[in-house]
Design an enzyme around this catalytic site. Structure first.
Site, mmCIF file in Angstrom:
data_model
loop_
_atom_site.group_PDB
_atom_site.id
_atom_site.type_symbol
_atom_site.label_atom_id
_atom_site.label_comp_id
_atom_site.label_asym_id
_atom_site.label_seq_id
_atom_site.Cartn_x
_atom_site.Cartn_y
_atom_site.Cartn_z
ATOM 1 N N TYR A 171 17.048 30.570 7.868
ATOM 2 C CA TYR A 171 15.567 31.483 8.408
ATOM 3 C C TYR A 171 15.792 31.278 9.768
ATOM 4 C CZ TYR A 171 13.155 30.853 3.753
ATOM 5 O OH TYR A 171 12.562 31.776 2.876
ATOM 6 N N ARG A 181 -10.709 0.310 15.280
ATOM 7 C CA ARG A 181 -10.740 1.399 13.481
ATOM 8 C C ARG A 181 -11.195 0.561 12.460
ATOM 9 N NH1 ARG A 181 -4.150 1.667 11.658
ATOM 10 N NH2 ARG A 181 -5.038 -0.544 10.767
ATOM 11 N N LYS A 223 1.021 -1.044 0.109
ATOM 12 C CA LYS A 223 0.191 -0.046 -0.103
ATOM 13 C C LYS A 223 1.183 1.153 -0.114
ATOM 14 C CE LYS A 223 -0.720 -0.058 5.048
ATOM 15 N NZ LYS A 223 -1.877 -0.186 6.296
#
EC number: 5.1.1.1
Length: 349
Positions: free
Chosen positions: A244, A130, A35
């Site tokens: 930054y 789930r 997956k």
């Protein structure tokens, strides 16, 4: 070239599958979870490599993923879909010969009405809350569901990465209570469950993260190397900031390499001034903020600045990097960006 290279070792993935397969009995089949594009590593090529190694059952999250894997593998291997038979999935299931793992009474009804006779499996909730039929729902539908001939009864362990967690035994007991005596092949274990031992194996295991070199399979072969090109090198004097928000300031004259990768490529900002890159075997600290496309690395101690620096490889696995970032190896792998040039081959030493 300002494109980073992600090297993926298909032989290592196949070796990891074989190692996990050897941990189970000869009458227990080992599937493969591919997956999320094989955890970001390219499902088409990974599935081919696993099929050559002997895998015959593949698991994906959605029917769209299943269709992609079927296109890659052709007919033969079974492709199981964890999300089951959702509204709108009927044509994909039929046309690409997918096997949905039905999760609810609504899905059972949808599948039997739309594709009666088409293979299916059933996912049962053994305590994770789930996906899957809860024990009461299963008791209500087990009779006609089993009569329809499911290919597989499965559930999923919530805490298998912790072998001492009491949830493992609780879920094993719940799963057995729902499935003993059905005569249907069963699957409870992914990678962590395989490592728990034979009681959790049943007739089919379905390793995922272990194939790709991740915990809890500590003996897995490394699968990826991520090499980032150095765009520019500069000397930074004492007191000068880098990046930054001036979060890092040179305490001594430093050689700083600006490297082409950032959070747009899946490197979390939480790596800022914490991560390590490697020039061969030599560690080099990331300094300053991770920005969208760039990171900066202190290479002052190197005799010569290389063309690339590695942030993943044999010296730093996805799990190692995840520890630094405060996440898990799954997230590191599946976040690896589309801008990386993916190369398939052996990892250099």
């Amino acid at each position: 070239m300002a494109t980073a290279t992600l090297t993926i070792d298909l032989d290592a993935i196949a070796a990891n599958w074989r190692a996990l397969d050897q941990m189970t009995a000869s009458d227990c089949q080992t599937g493969a979870v591919v997956k999320a594009d094989s955890y970001g590593l390219g499902a088409a090529k990974v599935a081919h490599a696993l099929a050559r190694a002997g895998a015959r059952r593949f698991f994906v999250a959605t029917c769209e993923e299943g269709a992609d894997v079927r296109r890659a593998l052709g007919s033969g291997p079974q492709i199981c879909v964890f999300s089951g038979h959702m509204e709108g999935d009927t044509a994909l299931i039929r046309d690409f010969d997918l096997t949905p793992m039905l999760n609810s009474i609504d899905q059972l009804t949808r599948h039997f009405e739309a594709l009666g006779g088409q293979p299916f499996g059933l996912q049962l909730d053994s305590g994770m809350n789930r996906l899957g039929l809860e024990p009461g729902e299963w008791e209500a539908v087990a009779g006609f569901a089993l009569e329809a001939g499911p290919e597989l009864l499965m559930s999923h362990l919530a805490c298998s990465d912790d072998p001492d967690h009491p949830m493992n035994a609780e879920q094993l007991g719940a799963f057995r209570a729902m499935t003993d005596g059905t005569g249907v092949p069963r699957s409870l274990s992914a990678t962590g469950g395989i490592l728990l031992g034979p009681a959790w194996h049943f007739e089919l295991t379905r390793p995922g993260i272990g194939l790709y070199g991740g915990r809890p399979f500590e003996n897995a072969r490394p699968v990826v190397r991520l090499s980032l090109p150095v765009i520019q090198v500069r000397e930074v004097e004492i007191g000068e900031p880098v990046g930054y928000s001036n979060t890092w300031t040179a305490e001594h004259t430093s050689t700083i390499a600006t490297v082409a990768a950032g959070y747009a490529d899946g490197l979390p900002r939480t790596l800022s001034s914490r991560a390590t890159l490697y020039a061969g075997r030599v560690p080099c600290p990331l300094v300053g903020r991770v920005s969208m496309d760039l990171i900066t690395v202190d290479v002052s101690h190197l005799p010569e600045v290389p063309e690339t620096l590695d942030i993943l490889g044999p010296h730093q696995t996805p799990d190692d990097l995840a520890d630094t970032a405060g996440t898990i190896g799954y997230e590191i792998l599946t976040s690896l960006g589309r801008r990386y040039q993916r190369r398939y081959g052996a990892l250099a030493a």
